[in-house]
Design a protein around this motif. Structure first.
Motif, PDB file in Angstrom:
ATOM      1  N   TYR A   1      36.756  49.849  46.188  1.00 10.98           N
ATOM      2  CA  TYR A   1      35.721  50.210  45.829  1.00 10.98           C
ATOM      3  C   TYR A   1      36.094  49.434  44.108  1.00 10.98           C
ATOM      4  N   ASN A   2      37.572  49.218  43.676  1.00 12.47           N
ATOM      5  CA  ASN A   2      37.764  49.062  42.703  1.00 12.47           C
ATOM      6  C   ASN A   2      37.775  47.722  41.880  1.00 12.47           C
ATOM      7  N   HIS A   3      37.878  47.006  42.697  1.00 11.42           N
ATOM      8  CA  HIS A   3      37.805  45.556  42.391  1.00 11.42           C
ATOM      9  C   HIS A   3      37.476  44.611  43.076  1.00 11.42           C
ATOM     10  N   THR A   4      36.761  44.006  42.896  1.00 13.62           N
ATOM     11  CA  THR A   4      35.560  42.485  43.796  1.00 13.62           C
ATOM     12  C   THR A   4      36.880  41.228  43.754  1.00 13.62           C
ATOM     13  N   ASN A   5      36.550  39.860  44.786  1.00 16.48           N
ATOM     14  CA  ASN A   5      37.098  39.128  44.560  1.00 16.48           C
ATOM     15  C   ASN A   5      36.596  37.756  42.932  1.00 16.48           C
ATOM     16  N   GLU A   6      36.161  38.523  42.030  1.00 23.82           N
ATOM     17  CA  GLU A   6      35.750  37.572  41.045  1.00 23.82           C
ATOM     18  C   GLU A   6      36.206  36.775  39.511  1.00 23.82           C
ATOM     19  N   ALA A   7      38.067  37.677  40.043  1.00 27.37           N
ATOM     20  CA  ALA A   7      38.921  37.512  39.403  1.00 27.37           C
ATOM     21  C   ALA A   7      38.809  37.747  37.633  1.00 27.37           C
ATOM     22  N   ASP A   8      39.555  37.194  37.062  1.00 27.55           N
ATOM     23  CA  ASP A   8      39.574  37.699  35.876  1.00 27.55           C
ATOM     24  C   ASP A   8      38.752  36.600  35.048  1.00 27.55           C
ATOM     25  N   ASP A   9      39.383  36.570  33.103  1.00 22.24           N
ATOM     26  CA  ASP A   9      38.525  35.981  32.394  1.00 22.24           C
ATOM     27  C   ASP A   9      38.812  34.591  32.305  1.00 22.24           C
ATOM     28  N   GLU A  10      39.954  35.084  32.595  1.00 20.26           N
ATOM     29  CA  GLU A  10      41.026  33.183  32.799  1.00 20.26           C
ATOM     30  C   GLU A  10      40.819  32.071  34.001  1.00 20.26           C
ATOM     31  N   ASN A  11      40.517  33.159  34.566  1.00 26.63           N
ATOM     32  CA  ASN A  11      39.874  32.070  35.767  1.00 26.63           C
ATOM     33  C   ASN A  11      38.276  32.643  36.916  1.00 26.63           C
ATOM     34  N   PRO A  12      37.015  32.757  36.404  1.00 30.06           N
ATOM     35  CA  PRO A  12      36.590  33.422  36.795  1.00 30.06           C
ATOM     36  C   PRO A  12      35.718  33.041  37.954  1.00 30.06           C
TER      37      PRO A  12
END
Length: 473
Positions: free
Chosen positions: A38-49
């Protein structure tokens, strides 16, 4: 997920098969602990949305963002984004998800990946009483579940022994892993720490109503080296991951026993075998909840890759042929040691065996010296056969565990490169010592269930080896 169904059966079949699996495991007396992220998802970061769900619904609600920097995603999970766990809307989603796994699939508990993220506020600041962690602890549906925290995250919030727990949360004991690794491989100054971890990590968990079983003891986990690789590689070998070796942990506290990687040197391989047995023996006689990695029971290798999650190859696939080939040696020792633990309650106590005043501000050696400053000073459950706590070069530890009925257990660990002739204390009245384990001996002599009699007043503990004696009539 459709791909989890057999024969391309689709999502409904995947769901049904999971329920059948849980039912079958319960029928065999095996509980199911689900690893949840529950700490992150697959939606990556701002550089590789990679917009598939939450960031397309309400990015500022579901993710921690820096409102002073154009709402850039904060990254405490090492995967580009961080789920905003303590936002009321996100909390509701997580709690509903957990309840669903319990009521619909009947899982017995959860291990929370990078659980320190759950202890951050909506701006990423650590908080002492995180609402989500408290809600999980108090929830009526989740009250019967085991809940286990991996008490750190990739942002440096390290909460081993300090995770907000409401006397319910267990923790992956990362300090146990590191201290056991360092002592067994022969690092200086680790004896006091090793003794404290073996005894249940009271310095970390004897607070309020917490018990030794709240410490999930492990030497190896799914991340990092396998047990075989821990004794075969000094350095990670992650070239196959395609990240230039920049991925994976650099602090493995491993030792290759003299040669990096695979070798035909019989002496090196024998030493590695002893070390794996030493680690397993230490884990099985430690107070707390032991955790093993599947495959370590036969010596699985990933050839030094300590971040292999992306490989669907032999390095991650269970090797049944190797298990069969080693069932009378390595696997036999591991299996018998587990059975020995299960049949001896003294190794699975529900209360801490030390009685020293707890202080989180003194190191393990000082704590042990406070309670046991002289050799052979006994307290109910344990006798430390030690007067050499402060010697940084001492890599030998011996002690006795007392079960109250005369069935005492004597243990000695020698992490020196030379043998130690140690004095064996007198057994309890009307008992004799029997050697059950000597990791220096080859199978089947390395573990003899009924024990070997004739133990004299001294015993030569070989280099990098350990022994276990049992007092019997």
């Amino acid at each position: 997920m459709s791909r989890y169904a057999s024969c391309g059966g689709g999502p409904v079949r995947a769901s049904w098969e999971f329920k059948e699996m849980v039912k079958a495991l319960h029928g065999a007396g095996i509980e199911v602990i689900l690893d949840v992220v529950y700490n992150h998802t697959n939606e990556a970061d701002d550089e590789n949305p990679y917009t598939t769900s939450f960031r397309g619904i309400d990015n500022k609600v579901y993710y921690m963002v820096d409102l002073n920097n154009n709402a850039q995603l904060l990254n405490f999970a090492g995967c580009g984004n961080t789920f905003n766990c303590n936002h009321p809307t996100v909390m509701e989603l997580i709690l509903d998800s957990l309840r669903h796994w319990v009521t619909e699939y009947h899982v017995d508990g959860f291990r929370f990946d990078l659980a320190s993220v759950l202890c951050r506020g909506t701006d990423g600041t650590p908080i002492n009483a995180p609402p989500l962690v408290k809600a999980i602890s108090k929830d009526s549906v989740l009250s019967r579940c085991k809940i286990i925290a991996e008490p750190w995250d990739c942002g440096g919030l390290y909460l081993v022994g300090k995770f907000p727990n409401w006397d319910r949360w267990a923790e992956w004991n990362g300090k146990y892993r590191d201290d056991i690794r360092r002592f067994i491989k022969g690092d200086a100054g680790m004896k006091g720490n090793f003794a404290t971890r073996i005894a249940g990590s009271a310095d970390l968990y004897r607070v309020n109503k917490r018990k030794p079983y709240h410490s999930v003891n492990f030497v190896i986990a799914h991340d990092g080296f396998t047990l075989y690789d821990l004794v075969s590689y000094n350095n990670k070998h992650n070239d196959a991951n395609g990240e230039g070796g920049n991925d994976g942990c650099n602090d493995n506290f491993s030792w290759n026993c003299g040669i990096e990687g695979e070798t035909s040197d019989a002496n090196i391989n024998a030493l590695r075998s002893r070390q794996m047995k030493n680690f397993h023996l230490a884990l099985m006689v430690s107070q707390g909840t032991p955790m093993m990695l599947m495959g370590d029971e036969y010596g699985h290798t990933r050839y030094g890759n300590n971040n292999s999650y992306g490989h669907d190859t032999a390095i991650n696939n269970f090797q049944w042929g190797q298990l069969e080939a080693r069932k009378n040696d390595h696997f036999r020792f591991f299996s018998k040691m587990i059975k020995f633990r299960l049949s001896h309650n003294v190794l699975r106590k529900e209360s801490f065996i030390e009685k020293y005043p707890l202080s989180l501000n003194i190191n393990a050696t000082e704590m042990l010296m406070k309670e046991f400053p002289t050799k052979k000073r006994s307290r109910n459950d344990i006798t430390w056969l030690e007067d050499n706590w402060y010697n940084e070069e001492s890599r030998f530890l011996a002690f006795m565990l007392h079960d109250g009925n005369g069935g005492d257990i004597y243990l000695a660990f020698n992490a020196h490169h030379f043998s130690i002739k140690t004095a064996i204390p007198s057994p309890p009245r009307n008992r004799n010592w029997y050697r059950v384990v000597d990791t220096n001996l080859k199978s089947p002599d390395d573990f003899v269930t009924e024990g070997v009699s004739g133990i004299s007043e001294t015993y030569d503990v070989a280099p990098y080896s350990a022994i276990l004696l049992e007092a019997k009539q």
